[in-house]
Design an enzyme around this catalytic site. Structure first.
Site, short mmCIF file in Angstrom:
data_model
loop_
_atom_site.label_atom_id
_atom_site.label_comp_id
_atom_site.label_asym_id
_atom_site.label_seq_id
_atom_site.Cartn_x
_atom_site.Cartn_y
_atom_site.Cartn_z
N ARG A 114 0.40 -1.18 -0.42
CA ARG A 114 0.35 -0.36 0.32
C ARG A 114 0.90 1.45 -0.13
NH1 ARG A 114 -5.56 1.54 -0.81
NH2 ARG A 114 -6.15 3.03 0.32
N THR A 388 -9.41 1.09 -9.07
CA THR A 388 -8.82 0.24 -8.90
C THR A 388 -8.83 -1.67 -10.04
OG1 THR A 388 -9.07 0.40 -6.31
CG2 THR A 388 -9.05 -1.67 -6.65
#
Ligand code: GLY
Length: 577
Positions: A114, A388
């Site tokens: 991340r 995404t």
């Protein structure tokens, strides 16, 4: 109709660009006579390996790598880099993501790559600006994690092929170019203004005339960047010239990233969040993603109740799932953030005592008032985004990869590092801008997800691997912000509880409730009006949206055959070896 790229000369050594050109040509030939969306293969069966991604060329890359003797890890790394080329709205090297991995012996690992906040970030840095303008500025950019994540995967998970070889397909696609799909052409036209506003130099995604299906997209700088990564590894991204160019691009647009923020970035191995639902064991992503915990909380809250088996979408079943979702999303907003910055009592949050207590007030006939589970968070204005991307891979040995990766919005911040040929994320939006203020998904968050320097922002990404009686059963995930969690949940329930074939489970209409706003969001599909009426009579507000999520799933059938399903909602593509 389906295309069968496997019938093309896909394993012609040393001639990959011909192969991709051939595949592209074949696709275009088909698309002249068929609606574009029907060209993509949505279902596949194989014993030798399965790849499901958002783009047929990325799926093809994964299959090629498996065919060359690569395992699921090799294929995943190659697919991630290929998506950065052929699916630039979410595939990336300027973003981040999460891996959940299960090897053929059943060992489960998960990697957090991340983005993190720049070291100079601080709690109230967005308070004075409107969310929209901030999310297209340099301030929105988090430190990218993808390249470090792929490098770490490569060095820890026993791949078979050389790292550089895994980037070759992406390099060729970027250098030679590929024909863009209908959806990509539409998106590039739609985002032209953002690209021009944020970049005062030519970028390959902007041209004078409108993009149309089949236009060739060449990305020379990206090919060069990928070549440097292939030769030098992750340092080519995080140090030296690229670190300087990235920092400059961000700082030119009010950003605060420092060169040291890049050189200090590290992906982190974390325990997957794992728990049982009946005979199944769910492994999904732990914080800083909320995906796994929220998914498992919903499942464990509904487990003690009997679902109505006559119809998966009965009002009774939807109401039960919605009530559990409300509570799980309230927990998400209250308790979850980066575990390196906030204490998260995961054992408590998954304990029977805690979850039973949450459902004590559950009434099958009435919607509970969100005030009854009030966390002092104000109502939020909803905005749906479906950015995404997720891909699922299983190899012949049974190694399974689930990766969800993102730039956050389509093409992220729209800031393009011209010397590297890639877009940068706008992932800072996933922090609570200020506790209680909604982000672009309408999600609210509390202190746990407040901004701090070097902290990771909370995600909803839910790469998920499920076992049935200890054996690999499903690999799945989706894009869609918070709706990812509902998409994964509903597909699993459709297969496991209602025994629907995988492709049907993936295609089925979906619903979602995220606590605030207090409404059930449903896809605008062929719902039984009686069911919607019955939900409204229970006190639910219902809002229709066009579509939700795009699942990429693999199921292992009883005879160990692999079944792949790509979502009919987008251009994703499932294919077995
Ligand atoms: N930015 C989307 C997510 O992380 O869930």
């Amino acid at each position: 109709m389906n295309i069968h790229l496997i019938s093309l000369p896909i394993n012609f050594p040393g001639k990959k660009s011909i192969v991709y050109a051939f595949a592209t040509l074949f696709l275009l030939t088909q698309s002249c006579t068929t609606p574009e969306r029907d060209v993509f293969q949505k279902h596949s069966i194989s014993r030798k390996g399965m790849v499901v991604t958002a783009h047929y060329l990325a799926t093809q890359v994964g299959l090629d790598i498996l065919q060359q003797g690569g395992n699921a890890v090799d294929a995943a790394i190659a697919v991630q880099f290929a998506l950065a080329v052929v699916f630039p709205r979410a595939g990336n090297i300027g973003g981040g993501g999460f891996l959940v991995y299960r090897n053929s012996e059943g060992l489960v690992q998960s990697l957090d790559f991340r983005e993190k906040a720049p070291s100079d970030a601080y709690r109230d840095m967005f308070l004075s600006d409107s969310t929209e303008s901030v999310m297209e500025s340099g301030l929105a950019v988090g430190i990218p994690g993808t390249v470090a994540g792929m490098w770490e995967m490569y060095h820890s998970l026993k791949p078979n092929l050389a790292f550089g070889d895994l980037l070759q397909p992406a390099i060729e696609l970027a250098r030679e170019g590929f024909a863009i799909t209908e959806a990509e052409a539409e998106r590039l036209n739609k985002f032209k203004q953002l690209f021009q506003d944020n970049n005062d130099y030519p970028i390959p995604f902007v041209k004078e005339t409108k993009w149309v299906t089949g236009d060739l997209l060449r990305q020379t700088e990206l090919a060069n960047m990928l070549e440097r990564i292939a030769d030098e590894g992750a340092d080519a991204f995080y140090k030296g010239g690229n670190a300087i160019y990235l920092t400059q691009a961000v700082r030119n647009l009010s950003g605060i990233i420092r060169i040291q923020d890049l050189s200090s970035y590290k992906p982190i191995w974390r325990d997957a969040v794992s728990s049982t639902y009946k005979k199944y064991t769910i492994h999904s992503m732990a914080p800083p993603s909320s995906g796994g915990l929220t998914l498992i909380q919903i499942l464990k809250m509904i487990e003690p109740f009997s679902l109505e088996m006559n119809a998966w979408d009965s009002a009774y079943n939807i109401h039960l799932v919605v009530e559990a979702s409300k509570r799980a999303f309230a927990n998400r907003a209250t308790f979850l953030g980066d575990p390196d910055f906030v204490a998260i009592d995961q054992n408590k949050l998954l304990s029977t005592a805690f979850l039973t207590n949450q459902m004590l007030e559950y009434n099958p006939n009435f919607a509970s008032d969100v005030k009854a589970i009030d966390r002092n968070l104000p109502a939020a204005s909803p905005k749906e985004h479906y950015e995404t991307t997720h891909f699922s891979i299983v190899d012949a040995a049974g190694n399974a990869v689930a990766i969800t990766t993102t730039l956050n919005s389509n093409y992220g911040s729209g800031i393009f590092v011209k010397e590297g040929g890639y877009f940068l994320n706008n992932q800072m939006d996933d922090f609570s801008m200020a506790p209680g203020v909604p982000n672009q998904y309408g999600l609210v968050g509390a202190e746990a997800n407040a901004i701090e320097g070097n902290k990771r922002m909370l995600s909803s990404m839910s790469p998920t691997i499920i076992e049935e009686d200890g054996a690999l059963f499903m690999v799945l995930g989706a894009p869609g912000g918070p709706t990812i969690i509902s998409s994964v949940l509903l597909v699993f329930l459709n297969v496991a509880e209602f025994e629907l074939p995988l492709a049907e489970a993936v295609a089925n209409r979906r619903f979602h409730h995220q606590y605030l706003p207090d409404e059930i969001v449903v896809e605008d599909m062929d719902w039984n009006p009686e069911v919607l009426k019955s939900l409204e009579e229970r006190g639910h507000k219902i809002r229709k949206i066009t579509s939700m999520g795009a699942i990429a799933a693999i199921r292992v059938l009883q005879d160990k055959t692999l079944e792949g399903a790509a979502d009919p909602r987008d251009e994703s593509h499932a294919q077995g070896l």
